[in-house]
Enzyme design. Structure first.
Site, PDB file in Angstrom:
ATOM      1  N   SER A  74       0.828  -1.198   0.000  1.00 63.48           N
ATOM      2  CA  SER A  74       0.000   0.000   0.000  1.00 63.48           C
ATOM      3  C   SER A  74       0.864   1.251   0.000  1.00 63.48           C
ATOM      4  O   SER A  74       2.011   1.220   0.452  1.00 63.48           O
ATOM      5  CB  SER A  74      -0.886  -0.040   1.255  1.00 63.48           C
ATOM      6  N   ASP A  75       0.290   2.337  -0.491  1.00 65.80           N
ATOM      7  CA  ASP A  75       0.980   3.620  -0.430  1.00 65.80           C
ATOM      8  C   ASP A  75      -0.055   4.732  -0.306  1.00 65.80           C
ATOM      9  O   ASP A  75      -1.092   4.699  -0.969  1.00 65.80           O
ATOM     10  CB  ASP A  75       1.841   3.855  -1.678  1.00 65.80           C
ATOM     11  N   THR A  76       0.241   5.694   0.555  1.00 64.45           N
ATOM     12  CA  THR A  76      -0.654   6.833   0.768  1.00 64.45           C
ATOM     13  C   THR A  76       0.068   8.120   0.405  1.00 64.45           C
ATOM     14  O   THR A  76       1.224   8.317   0.793  1.00 64.45           O
ATOM     15  CB  THR A  76      -1.107   6.901   2.245  1.00 64.45           C
TER      16      THR A  76
END
Length: 193
Positions: A74-76
């Site tokens: 995941s990446d935000t």
């Protein structure tokens, strides 16, 4: 409840917030992490950056991924105008970032990549966050006390600044924390069906 079948879930993240949110979905998992270069092509914009980085993180684990393992990466990012706000490199940069977000609306975009040896599925979620006007003393207090150096945009919605500085949001609260739980649950069920 989601039926994982033969799969053991591997969460490729050191983020305590992602650990907490995945536990909240009652999905058993183990944590595996490694350093991944988080650079991206400058031509990418908005959600494409987060998706690119979540897929890049997945690629780093493919060599060691077992046939019975399901990997979650995941990446935000925080997106304002046409500018990405990643993790700050210093307290000064953190103060500058929050000061820029103060009194404005920005977008928090989290991309998730679900990967097995056979297939991969990527998606993203977007939440609009509306900051009230913050004075510099409040921003400095937050940065000094909470040290948000591991957070995109230099803030955590679940911390003091979220209580004192965020006027409202449109979209998933958990997405702003770094993992869009409801959308992930739906996507995971579709992936496994």
């Amino acid at each position: 409840m989601v039926d994982l079948g033969k799969y053991k879930v591997v969460l490729a993240s050191k983020s305590p917030r992602r650990h907490e949110l995945l536990k909240g979905l009652e999905i058993p998992f183990t944590v595996r992490s490694q350093e991944v270069d988080e650079s991206f092509p400058e031509t990418l914009m908005g959600a494409d950056i987060a998706v690119y980085l979540s897929e890049k993180k997945a690629a780093a684990f493919m060599e060691d991924l077992g046939g019975d393992e399901l990997l979650i990466t995941s990446d935000t990012i925080v997106w304002l105008g046409d500018h990405v706000f990643n993790k700050p490199e210093s307290e000064e940069e953190a103060v500058e970032m929050i000061a820029t977000l103060s009194g404005r609306q920005h977008e928090v975009i989290t991309a998730v990549c679900i990967t097995t040896r056979e297939k991969q599925r990527s998606f993203h979620d977007l939440t609009k966050v509306f900051f009230a006007d913050l004075d510099l003393d409040d921003i400095r207090h937050y940065v000094k006390k909470y040290k948000p150096m591991d957070k995109a945009g230099a803030y955590g919605i679940q911390e003091w600044i979220g209580y004192a500085g965020i006027d409202r949001i449109e979209g998933s609260f958990y997405n702003v924390m770094g993992f869009p739980t409801q959308k992930f649950y739906t996507e995971l069920k579709a992936f496994l069906s």
